[in-house]
Motif scaffolding. Structure first.
Motif, short mmCIF file in Angstrom:
data_model
loop_
_atom_site.label_atom_id
_atom_site.label_comp_id
_atom_site.label_asym_id
_atom_site.label_seq_id
_atom_site.Cartn_x
_atom_site.Cartn_y
_atom_site.Cartn_z
N ARG A 112 -2.14 10.23 -2.00
CA ARG A 112 -1.57 9.65 -0.58
C ARG A 112 -2.36 10.41 0.49
NH1 ARG A 112 4.21 11.87 -1.90
NH2 ARG A 112 4.29 10.08 -3.22
N ASP A 113 -2.58 11.65 0.35
CA ASP A 113 -3.17 12.44 1.25
C ASP A 113 -4.61 11.98 1.63
OD1 ASP A 113 -0.73 13.95 1.67
OD2 ASP A 113 -1.68 15.62 0.43
N HIS A 114 -5.23 11.59 0.85
CA HIS A 114 -6.86 11.06 0.85
C HIS A 114 -6.69 9.52 1.00
CE1 HIS A 114 -8.20 14.99 1.14
NE2 HIS A 114 -7.45 15.39 0.23
N ASP A 115 -5.70 8.90 0.54
CA ASP A 115 -5.74 7.26 0.51
C ASP A 115 -6.80 6.81 -0.52
OD1 ASP A 115 -4.71 5.03 0.78
OD2 ASP A 115 -6.35 4.54 2.25
N HIS A 116 -6.97 7.66 -1.85
CA HIS A 116 -7.63 6.92 -3.02
C HIS A 116 -7.10 7.44 -4.11
CE1 HIS A 116 -9.85 10.98 -2.16
NE2 HIS A 116 -9.73 10.92 -3.62
N ASP A 119 6.43 3.28 -4.60
CA ASP A 119 5.23 2.93 -3.62
C ASP A 119 4.25 2.36 -4.68
OD1 ASP A 119 2.82 3.31 -2.40
OD2 ASP A 119 3.43 5.21 -1.70
N TYR A 145 -2.85 8.29 -7.99
CA TYR A 145 -3.34 7.88 -6.42
C TYR A 145 -2.99 9.36 -5.51
CZ TYR A 145 -3.00 6.00 -1.90
OH TYR A 145 -3.14 5.75 -0.61
N ARG A 155 1.28 1.58 -4.42
CA ARG A 155 -0.25 2.07 -4.42
C ARG A 155 -0.13 2.73 -5.79
NH1 ARG A 155 -0.33 5.44 1.12
NH2 ARG A 155 1.57 5.73 0.08
N GLY A 163 -10.78 3.57 -6.50
CA GLY A 163 -9.67 2.80 -5.96
C GLY A 163 -9.85 1.32 -6.30
#
Length: 186
Positions: A104-108, A47, A102, A49, A126
Protein backbone atom coordinates in the motif's frame (compact mmCIF):
# COMPACT_ATOMS: atom_id res chain seq x y z
CA UNK A 1 35.50 35.16 57.01
CA UNK A 2 32.27 34.47 58.84
CA UNK A 3 30.51 37.16 56.79
CA UNK A 4 31.74 35.60 53.57
CA UNK A 5 30.57 32.16 54.63
CA UNK A 6 27.20 33.62 55.61
CA UNK A 7 26.84 35.31 52.23
CA UNK A 8 27.91 32.15 50.40
CA UNK A 9 25.55 30.02 52.47
CA UNK A 10 22.73 32.47 51.81
CA UNK A 11 23.40 32.40 48.07
CA UNK A 12 23.38 28.61 48.08
CA UNK A 13 20.09 28.57 50.00
CA UNK A 14 18.55 31.13 47.67
CA UNK A 15 19.71 29.15 44.63
CA UNK A 16 18.31 25.94 46.05
CA UNK A 17 14.97 27.62 46.69
CA UNK A 18 14.91 28.85 43.10
CA UNK A 19 15.67 25.36 41.79
CA UNK A 20 13.08 23.77 44.09
CA UNK A 21 10.49 26.40 43.17
CA UNK A 22 11.21 25.84 39.46
CA UNK A 23 10.86 22.08 39.83
CA UNK A 24 7.56 22.49 41.67
CA UNK A 25 6.27 24.82 38.96
CA UNK A 26 7.31 22.38 36.23
CA UNK A 27 5.39 19.62 37.96
CA UNK A 28 2.19 21.66 37.87
CA UNK A 29 2.46 22.44 34.12
CA UNK A 30 0.45 20.16 31.80
CA UNK A 31 2.53 17.74 29.71
CA UNK A 32 3.29 18.82 26.15
CA UNK A 33 0.62 17.88 23.61
CA UNK A 34 1.19 14.55 21.84
CA UNK A 35 0.74 14.36 18.07
CA UNK A 36 -2.55 12.84 16.97
CA UNK A 37 -2.22 9.09 16.37
CA UNK A 38 -1.90 8.10 12.73
CA UNK A 39 -5.13 6.50 11.49
CA UNK A 40 -4.77 2.75 11.03
CA UNK A 41 -5.12 1.53 7.47
CA UNK A 42 -8.00 -0.86 6.88
CA UNK A 43 -7.31 -4.49 7.57
CA UNK A 44 -6.19 -6.43 4.50
CA UNK A 45 -9.42 -8.43 4.43
CA UNK A 46 -11.37 -5.15 4.26
CA UNK A 47 -9.23 -3.62 1.48
CA UNK A 48 -10.23 -4.82 -2.03
CA UNK A 49 -6.70 -4.20 -3.38
CA UNK A 50 -5.53 -7.27 -1.42
CA UNK A 51 -8.12 -9.43 -3.22
CA UNK A 52 -7.02 -8.58 -6.79
CA UNK A 53 -5.18 -11.88 -7.17
CA UNK A 54 -7.59 -14.12 -5.27
CA UNK A 55 -8.46 -15.89 -8.55
CA UNK A 56 -5.19 -17.83 -8.10
CA UNK A 57 -5.97 -19.15 -4.60
CA UNK A 58 -6.31 -22.93 -4.52
CA UNK A 59 -4.40 -26.12 -5.28
CA UNK A 60 -3.54 -26.54 -8.97
CA UNK A 61 -2.03 -29.01 -11.41
CA UNK A 62 0.38 -27.13 -13.69
CA UNK A 63 0.20 -28.29 -17.29
CA UNK A 64 2.44 -27.78 -20.30
CA UNK A 65 0.10 -28.82 -23.09
CA UNK A 66 -1.45 -32.08 -21.83
CA UNK A 67 1.53 -33.01 -19.61
CA UNK A 68 1.52 -32.29 -15.87
CA UNK A 69 4.84 -30.59 -15.05
CA UNK A 70 4.23 -29.33 -11.49
CA UNK A 71 1.72 -28.53 -8.78
CA UNK A 72 1.20 -25.18 -7.12
CA UNK A 73 -0.68 -24.35 -3.95
CA UNK A 74 -1.74 -20.74 -3.45
CA UNK A 75 -3.13 -19.84 -0.02
CA UNK A 76 -4.11 -16.61 1.70
CA UNK A 77 -1.96 -16.10 4.82
CA UNK A 78 -1.14 -13.42 7.40
CA UNK A 79 -4.73 -12.26 7.90
CA UNK A 80 -5.32 -12.04 4.15
CA UNK A 81 -2.33 -9.73 3.57
CA UNK A 82 -0.30 -12.18 1.45
CA UNK A 83 -0.63 -15.16 -0.81
CA UNK A 84 1.85 -17.93 -0.08
CA UNK A 85 2.82 -19.99 -3.11
CA UNK A 86 4.23 -23.47 -2.69
CA UNK A 87 5.66 -24.81 -5.95
CA UNK A 88 6.03 -28.58 -6.14
CA UNK A 89 7.24 -31.24 -8.55
CA UNK A 90 4.62 -33.14 -10.51
CA UNK A 91 4.80 -35.71 -7.70
CA UNK A 92 3.97 -33.06 -5.05
CA UNK A 93 7.45 -32.55 -3.53
CA UNK A 94 7.92 -28.86 -2.51
CA UNK A 95 10.79 -27.14 -4.34
CA UNK A 96 10.16 -23.39 -3.94
CA UNK A 97 8.06 -20.73 -2.23
CA UNK A 98 6.80 -17.36 -3.29
CA UNK A 99 5.04 -14.51 -1.52
CA UNK A 100 2.62 -12.21 -3.32
CA UNK A 101 1.37 -9.11 -1.59
CA UNK A 102 -0.02 -5.68 -2.25
CA UNK A 103 2.27 -2.88 -1.03
CA UNK A 104 0.00 0.00 0.00
CA UNK A 105 2.95 2.38 0.52
CA UNK A 106 4.03 2.03 -3.12
CA UNK A 107 0.60 1.19 -4.58
CA UNK A 108 1.71 -1.94 -6.43
CA UNK A 109 1.86 -5.69 -6.03
CA UNK A 110 5.14 -7.44 -5.41
CA UNK A 111 6.31 -11.03 -5.59
CA UNK A 112 9.37 -12.67 -4.10
CA UNK A 113 10.35 -16.20 -5.17
CA UNK A 114 13.01 -18.40 -3.64
CA UNK A 115 13.87 -21.95 -4.61
CA UNK A 116 15.57 -24.78 -2.75
CA UNK A 117 18.67 -24.31 -4.92
CA UNK A 118 19.10 -20.68 -3.79
CA UNK A 119 17.60 -19.11 -6.91
CA UNK A 120 15.62 -15.93 -6.13
CA UNK A 121 13.61 -13.43 -8.14
CA UNK A 122 11.77 -10.24 -7.23
CA UNK A 123 8.92 -8.85 -9.35
CA UNK A 124 6.76 -5.73 -9.14
CA UNK A 125 3.43 -5.43 -10.85
CA UNK A 126 -0.27 -5.20 -10.55
CA UNK A 127 -3.69 -5.67 -12.00
CA UNK A 128 -3.85 -5.07 -15.77
CA UNK A 129 -7.58 -5.79 -15.75
CA UNK A 130 -9.75 -8.01 -13.52
CA UNK A 131 -8.29 -11.52 -13.63
CA UNK A 132 -4.98 -10.44 -15.21
CA UNK A 133 -1.97 -9.78 -12.99
CA UNK A 134 1.31 -8.78 -14.66
CA UNK A 135 4.64 -8.72 -12.86
CA UNK A 136 7.88 -7.28 -14.21
CA UNK A 137 11.53 -7.93 -13.40
CA UNK A 138 14.93 -7.46 -15.00
CA UNK A 139 17.96 -9.73 -15.13
CA UNK A 140 21.49 -8.44 -15.67
CA UNK A 141 23.23 -10.11 -18.62
CA UNK A 142 26.75 -9.58 -19.99
CA UNK A 143 25.24 -8.41 -23.29
CA UNK A 144 22.63 -6.17 -21.60
CA UNK A 145 19.58 -6.32 -19.41
CA UNK A 146 16.78 -8.88 -19.94
CA UNK A 147 13.24 -7.71 -19.18
CA UNK A 148 10.59 -10.27 -18.22
CA UNK A 149 6.82 -9.79 -18.15
CA UNK A 150 5.25 -12.58 -16.15
CA UNK A 151 1.46 -12.85 -16.09
CA UNK A 152 -1.24 -14.83 -14.30
CA UNK A 153 -4.47 -14.68 -16.31
CA UNK A 154 -7.86 -16.11 -15.30
CA UNK A 155 -9.52 -17.94 -18.19
CA UNK A 156 -13.30 -18.39 -18.72
CA UNK A 157 -13.02 -22.17 -18.20
CA UNK A 158 -11.68 -21.68 -14.63
CA UNK A 159 -8.03 -22.33 -15.48
CA UNK A 160 -5.19 -19.84 -15.00
CA UNK A 161 -2.63 -19.13 -17.70
CA UNK A 162 0.93 -18.52 -16.46
CA UNK A 163 2.79 -16.72 -19.23
CA UNK A 164 6.40 -15.53 -19.27
CA UNK A 165 7.62 -13.27 -22.06
CA UNK A 166 11.13 -11.83 -22.28
CA UNK A 167 13.00 -9.27 -24.34
CA UNK A 168 16.72 -8.62 -24.65
CA UNK A 169 16.40 -5.57 -26.91
CA UNK A 170 14.32 -3.16 -24.82
CA UNK A 171 10.96 -4.47 -26.04
CA UNK A 172 11.50 -4.43 -29.81
CA UNK A 173 11.09 -8.21 -29.94
CA UNK A 174 9.55 -10.57 -27.39
CA UNK A 175 9.77 -14.32 -27.02
CA UNK A 176 7.74 -16.69 -24.88
CA UNK A 177 9.74 -18.20 -22.03
CA UNK A 178 6.90 -20.52 -21.04
CA UNK A 179 3.14 -20.74 -21.33
CA UNK A 180 1.56 -22.98 -18.69
CA UNK A 181 -2.01 -23.77 -17.69
CA UNK A 182 -3.11 -24.23 -14.09
CA UNK A 183 -6.04 -26.63 -13.57
CA UNK A 184 -7.77 -26.81 -10.17
CA UNK A 185 -7.19 -30.08 -8.36
CA UNK A 186 -10.34 -31.88 -7.21
Amino acid sequence: MDKQANRLGGAICAGMLFICAGAAAAQTQPPPAQPAPRPRPPACVDDPRYAMQDFTVGHWDVMSGQRKVAEVKMEKVLNGCSILETWMTAQGVPTANGYFNYNRDHDHWQYFWTAGDGDTTYFKGGLVEPGNMRFITTYPRPQGERLEHWSLIAKPDGTVQELSRTTDDGGKTWRTGYDLTWRKKN
